[in-house]
Scaffold this motif. Structure first.
Motif, PDB file in Angstrom:
ATOM      1  N   ALA A 196      37.312   5.142  43.233  1.00  0.00           N
ATOM      2  CA  ALA A 196      36.545   6.066  42.380  1.00  0.00           C
ATOM      3  C   ALA A 196      35.453   6.774  43.170  1.00  0.00           C
ATOM      4  N   ILE A 197      34.842   6.060  44.090  1.00  0.00           N
ATOM      5  CA  ILE A 197      33.750   6.634  44.872  1.00  0.00           C
ATOM      6  C   ILE A 197      34.255   7.575  45.955  1.00  0.00           C
ATOM      7  N   HIS A 198      35.411   7.260  46.547  1.00  0.00           N
ATOM      8  CA  HIS A 198      35.795   7.938  47.785  1.00  0.00           C
ATOM      9  C   HIS A 198      37.003   8.867  47.684  1.00  0.00           C
ATOM     10  N   ASN A 199      37.725   8.849  46.560  1.00  0.00           N
ATOM     11  CA  ASN A 199      38.873   9.760  46.484  1.00  0.00           C
ATOM     12  C   ASN A 199      38.364  11.171  46.151  1.00  0.00           C
ATOM     13  N   PRO A 200      39.158  12.196  46.358  1.00  0.00           N
ATOM     14  CA  PRO A 200      38.665  13.567  46.162  1.00  0.00           C
ATOM     15  C   PRO A 200      38.242  13.899  44.723  1.00  0.00           C
ATOM     16  N   ARG A 201      38.837  13.236  43.713  1.00  0.00           N
ATOM     17  CA  ARG A 201      38.516  13.549  42.301  1.00  0.00           C
ATOM     18  C   ARG A 201      37.624  12.442  41.749  1.00  0.00           C
ATOM     19  N   LYS A 202      36.323  12.648  41.769  1.00  0.00           N
ATOM     20  CA  LYS A 202      35.361  11.597  41.460  1.00  0.00           C
ATOM     21  C   LYS A 202      34.731  11.815  40.082  1.00  0.00           C
ATOM     22  N   PRO A 203      34.323  10.719  39.430  1.00  0.00           N
ATOM     23  CA  PRO A 203      33.485  10.864  38.239  1.00  0.00           C
ATOM     24  C   PRO A 203      32.044  11.165  38.657  1.00  0.00           C
ATOM     25  N   GLY A 204      31.267  11.683  37.743  1.00  0.00           N
ATOM     26  CA  GLY A 204      29.845  11.860  38.013  1.00  0.00           C
ATOM     27  C   GLY A 204      29.072  10.587  37.742  1.00  0.00           C
ATOM     28  N   LEU A 205      29.523   9.832  36.713  1.00  0.00           N
ATOM     29  CA  LEU A 205      28.921   8.558  36.343  1.00  0.00           C
ATOM     30  C   LEU A 205      30.005   7.485  36.415  1.00  0.00           C
ATOM     31  N   LEU A 206      29.719   6.393  37.120  1.00  0.00           N
ATOM     32  CA  LEU A 206      30.640   5.267  37.212  1.00  0.00           C
ATOM     33  C   LEU A 206      29.873   4.000  36.842  1.00  0.00           C
ATOM     34  N   VAL A 207      30.351   3.305  35.825  1.00  0.00           N
ATOM     35  CA  VAL A 207      29.726   2.061  35.383  1.00  0.00           C
ATOM     36  C   VAL A 207      30.739   0.934  35.517  1.00  0.00           C
ATOM     37  N   VAL A 208      30.333  -0.140  36.167  1.00  0.00           N
ATOM     38  CA  VAL A 208      31.204  -1.291  36.421  1.00  0.00           C
ATOM     39  C   VAL A 208      30.606  -2.504  35.719  1.00  0.00           C
ATOM     40  N   THR A 209      31.419  -3.217  34.942  1.00  0.00           N
ATOM     41  CA  THR A 209      30.922  -4.369  34.194  1.00  0.00           C
ATOM     42  C   THR A 209      31.649  -5.648  34.582  1.00  0.00           C
ATOM     43  N   ASP A 210      31.001  -6.752  34.301  1.00  0.00           N
ATOM     44  CA  ASP A 210      31.607  -8.078  34.402  1.00  0.00           C
ATOM     45  C   ASP A 210      30.639  -9.048  33.742  1.00  0.00           C
ATOM     46  N   ILE A 211      31.063 -10.305  33.576  1.00  0.00           N
ATOM     47  CA  ILE A 211      30.171 -11.326  33.019  1.00  0.00           C
ATOM     48  C   ILE A 211      29.754 -12.324  34.084  1.00  0.00           C
ATOM     49  N   ASP A 212      30.211 -12.146  35.313  1.00  0.00           N
ATOM     50  CA  ASP A 212      29.900 -13.047  36.425  1.00  0.00           C
ATOM     51  C   ASP A 212      28.899 -12.352  37.345  1.00  0.00           C
ATOM     52  N   ARG A 215      29.656 -12.337  41.150  1.00  0.00           N
ATOM     53  CA  ARG A 215      30.664 -11.352  41.564  1.00  0.00           C
ATOM     54  C   ARG A 215      30.112  -9.938  41.491  1.00  0.00           C
ATOM     55  N   LEU A 216      29.302  -9.660  40.502  1.00  0.00           N
ATOM     56  CA  LEU A 216      28.662  -8.350  40.426  1.00  0.00           C
ATOM     57  C   LEU A 216      27.755  -8.113  41.625  1.00  0.00           C
ATOM     58  N   ASP A 217      27.022  -9.139  42.028  1.00  0.00           N
ATOM     59  CA  ASP A 217      26.121  -8.993  43.176  1.00  0.00           C
ATOM     60  C   ASP A 217      26.906  -8.722  44.451  1.00  0.00           C
ATOM     61  N   ARG A 218      28.025  -9.427  44.609  1.00  0.00           N
ATOM     62  CA  ARG A 218      28.829  -9.182  45.815  1.00  0.00           C
ATOM     63  C   ARG A 218      29.384  -7.765  45.800  1.00  0.00           C
ATOM     64  N   ALA A 219      29.895  -7.333  44.657  1.00  0.00           N
ATOM     65  CA  ALA A 219      30.435  -5.977  44.565  1.00  0.00           C
ATOM     66  C   ALA A 219      29.378  -4.941  44.912  1.00  0.00           C
ATOM     67  N   SER A 220      28.150  -5.181  44.453  1.00  0.00           N
ATOM     68  CA  SER A 220      27.085  -4.209  44.719  1.00  0.00           C
ATOM     69  C   SER A 220      26.671  -4.199  46.185  1.00  0.00           C
ATOM     70  N   ARG A 221      26.926  -5.309  46.893  1.00  0.00           N
ATOM     71  CA  ARG A 221      26.653  -5.321  48.335  1.00  0.00           C
ATOM     72  C   ARG A 221      27.748  -4.609  49.119  1.00  0.00           C
TER      73      ARG A 221
END
Length: 419
Positions: A196-212, A215-221
């Protein structure tokens, strides 16, 4: 020529065996597999056995090789394909062949080709469907990850949107729009963030969810808010176990809801939340396939009628998506190495596959010629206190934000024990 491979004989009946491959036919190609990335789809096949739509009914007598996210080198080419392929070429495979209308696929349906093997025979239908793809990267593991990246690409391409008064569908996510990836920090969710971040057709807003939160912290790193911003994407990670998180998700859209919502876990509350988050003309993509054929969830059909909500489901990419994945990786635009959290050898495949949902983290990467336990990259340093092999891997990965790399792969292929 002999091979060692994990073969499936029935439900939860996987066996690591050594056996002789049959003589090569003119329409076939002999190859060695170097890496295979284990997929949740293989777990589903393993627990369903011949009940799975891609698995033959007679595997108790004619077992099939498991694994479909493979990368390796060609060893010998049958006469029919010598003008297109040659020994020494690296390859990846698009397993969704759609050959003559069947669901047959490497890793599910064939006795002599699957990713969890040292050597395989590639059947002629793979080449006939143009699904044997040359891979020119410097690391085999990236070739293995091309297939999951292609699945994500296929999902983003399959979403569609409409315009009142027109019966034509506009394919793909809304460029510059609002996209949510729910339960999105598992292996495939990580791939979706990267894409989503790097392909040519990107969103302007990207929200990623989880309950862990871990895992969210690792993804954000791995996929940082700062990197997303450099690519023109406003990225947020939200823990939906917190009270009020759904309203927080809607507030990020100004109350309008999301153009595109992807659900990356076959969990009823997550799917129903995705439905509630849709804005006008919103498209909900149910990406994560359930194991149960009775899986159901409630959708708001009032909004289907009056707000043009629509639903799609995708379970893989096509060959063009696979080529796109290889191209994006080859140009350095997408780097799915962050998906990998564990590394092991062929000996670890059976236990890992049968317990895949219970093993935390992201992708489990297998080097098929090696005899290694499945070990988390985060545990390399601890093992390294008594094992120089893991100490060296910990040092290599530590230089790269504790992410797997071509350097780490080269060291493993050189130093790890053979199976």
């Amino acid at each position: 020529m002999k091979t060692k491979a994990v073969r499936m004989y029935g439900k939860e009946d996987l066996r690591l065996e050594e056996f002789e491959l049959p003589p090569l036919k003119p329409g076939e190609i002999l190859a060695q597999v170097v890496s295979d990335s284990l997929c949740m789809s293989s777990y589903k096949a393993a627990i369903q056995g011949s009940s799975h739509k891609r698995v033959p009914a007679d595997i108790d007598r004619h077992p099939v090789m498991l694994g479909h996210e493979l990368c390796g080198e060609i060893l010998q080419v049958g006469d029919r394909w010598k003008d297109r392929f040659s020994p020494g070429q690296r390859f990846s495979i698009q397993p969704a062949l759609n050959y003559r209308g069947t669901l047959d696929a490497p890793g599910y349906s064939y006795p002599y080709i699957g990713g969890d093997a040292t050597r395989v025979i590639i059947p002629e239908e793979v080449m006939e469907m143009d699904c044997l793809l040359e891979y020119q990267g410097d690391a085999f593991f990236l070739g293995s990850l091309a297939e999951p990246i292609s699945c994500v690409a296929g999902a983003f391409h399959a979403n569609y949107h409409t315009r009142q008064g027109s019966y034509e569908h506009s394919m793909g996510i809304v460029e510059g729009g609002k996209t949510a990836i729910l339960a999105g920090v598992g292996p495939m969710g990580l791939a979706a963030i990267d894409y989503a971040i790097h392909n040519p057709r990107k969103p302007g807003l990207l929200v990623v969810t989880d309950i862990d939160q871990e895992r969210l912290d690792r993804a954000s790193r791995v996929y940082t808010v700062e990197e997303a911003r450099r690519q023109g994407v406003e990225l947020h990670y939200i823990n939906t176990s917190r009270q009020g998180s759904e309203q927080e998700l809607l507030d990020l859209t100004g109350g309008a809801g999301y153009d595109d919502v992807f659900v990356f876990a076959p969990v009823r509350p997550v799917l129903e939340q995705g439905d509630r988050l849709l804005g006008h003309d919103g498209c909900l993509n149910f990406f994560a396939g359930p194991s149960s054929p009775d899986f159901r969830a409630e959708l708001n059909f009032y909004e289907v009628h009056y707000s043009a909500h629509h639903l799609v489901g995708t379970s893989g990419g096509n060959t063009d998506d696979m080529r796109e994945a290889l191209d994006l990786m080859g140009r350095g635009l997408v780097n799915p190495a962050g998906m990998i959290t564990h590394v092991g050898g062929l000996n670890a495949v059976i236990e890992t596959t049968l317990n895949l949902p219970a093993i935390p983290g992201g992708k489990k990467l297998i080097y098929t010629h090696k005899n290694l336990p499945l070990v988390a990259i985060d545990d390399f340093a601890a093992r390294g206190a008594t094992d120089p092999f893991y100490a060296a891997l910990a040092e290599i990965c530590g230089k790269n934000n504790n992410i797997w790399s071509a350097e780490a792969e080269a060291y493993l292929l050189r130093e790890a024990p053979e199976i």
